[in-house]
Design an enzyme around this catalytic site. Structure first.
Site, short mmCIF file in Angstrom:
data_model
loop_
_atom_site.label_atom_id
_atom_site.label_comp_id
_atom_site.label_asym_id
_atom_site.label_seq_id
_atom_site.Cartn_x
_atom_site.Cartn_y
_atom_site.Cartn_z
N HIS A 12 -0.70 38.88 -9.86
CA HIS A 12 -0.95 39.90 -8.63
C HIS A 12 -1.79 41.40 -9.52
O HIS A 12 -2.26 42.03 -8.61
CB HIS A 12 0.98 40.32 -9.43
CG HIS A 12 0.51 41.66 -7.88
ND1 HIS A 12 1.26 43.28 -8.46
CD2 HIS A 12 1.67 41.24 -7.01
CE1 HIS A 12 1.96 43.98 -7.38
NE2 HIS A 12 1.42 43.15 -6.76
N LEU A 73 6.29 33.86 -8.62
CA LEU A 73 6.89 33.15 -7.91
C LEU A 73 7.74 32.50 -7.16
O LEU A 73 7.71 31.48 -6.79
CB LEU A 73 8.62 34.12 -8.27
CG LEU A 73 8.59 33.55 -10.06
CD1 LEU A 73 10.08 34.23 -10.51
CD2 LEU A 73 9.06 32.40 -10.92
N SER A 75 6.02 33.56 -2.22
CA SER A 75 5.03 34.18 -0.99
C SER A 75 5.47 35.25 -0.95
O SER A 75 6.77 35.84 -0.42
CB SER A 75 5.08 33.39 0.32
OG SER A 75 4.56 31.66 -0.49
#
Length: 131
Positions: A12, A73, A75
């Site tokens: 991310h 972890l 969607s």
């Protein structure tokens, strides 16, 4: 010609350095355990290298296919929209093509980590560490 696979671990990203360290360490561990693969890490936001920069880092490695795997972890918008757009994936096949060393090679996109027994064990282990 034999196939040489590149794996792109996509994190991310964060303004805090720890996020990059974790994803980069995961990529380094994969590379150490699987030396026949070329492993890179890239990030969606606030962290370098970006996904596009990490893809460019495959130049000169001889890869003939790239598998992009999100280190997420579950969607969310990055998984369902942003990353497929960056990788120019066909929405029906989750596959696309990118240019590496002047050649178009296939790129595929894996699923987020999701539920897995090993993750459940790790969550329990972390709970026991602070008990």
């Amino acid at each position: 010609m034999s196939e040489k696979i590149g794996i792109l671990a996509i994190g991310h990203g964060s303004r805090l350095p720890y996020n990059k360290e974790v994803v980069s360490e995961i990529a380094a561990t994969i590379a150490k355990k699987h030396p026949d693969y070329v492993i890179k890490a890239g990030f969606m936001e606030n962290t370098l290298p970006t996904v596009m920069e990490a893809l460019a880092d495959f130049d000169g490695t001889g890869v003939t296919k790239i598998i992009a795997v999100p280190v997420f972890l579950a969607s969310g918008v990055h998984i369902t929209e942003d990353i497929p757009e960056i990788l120019k994936l066909d929405p029906e096949t989750n596959e696309g093509k990118i240019t590496v060393d002047g050649n178009e090679i296939p790129v595929t996109f894996g699923k987020p980590l999701g539920h897995h027994e090993l993750l459940a064990d790790l969550v329990f282990e972390r709970a026991m560490e602070v008990m």
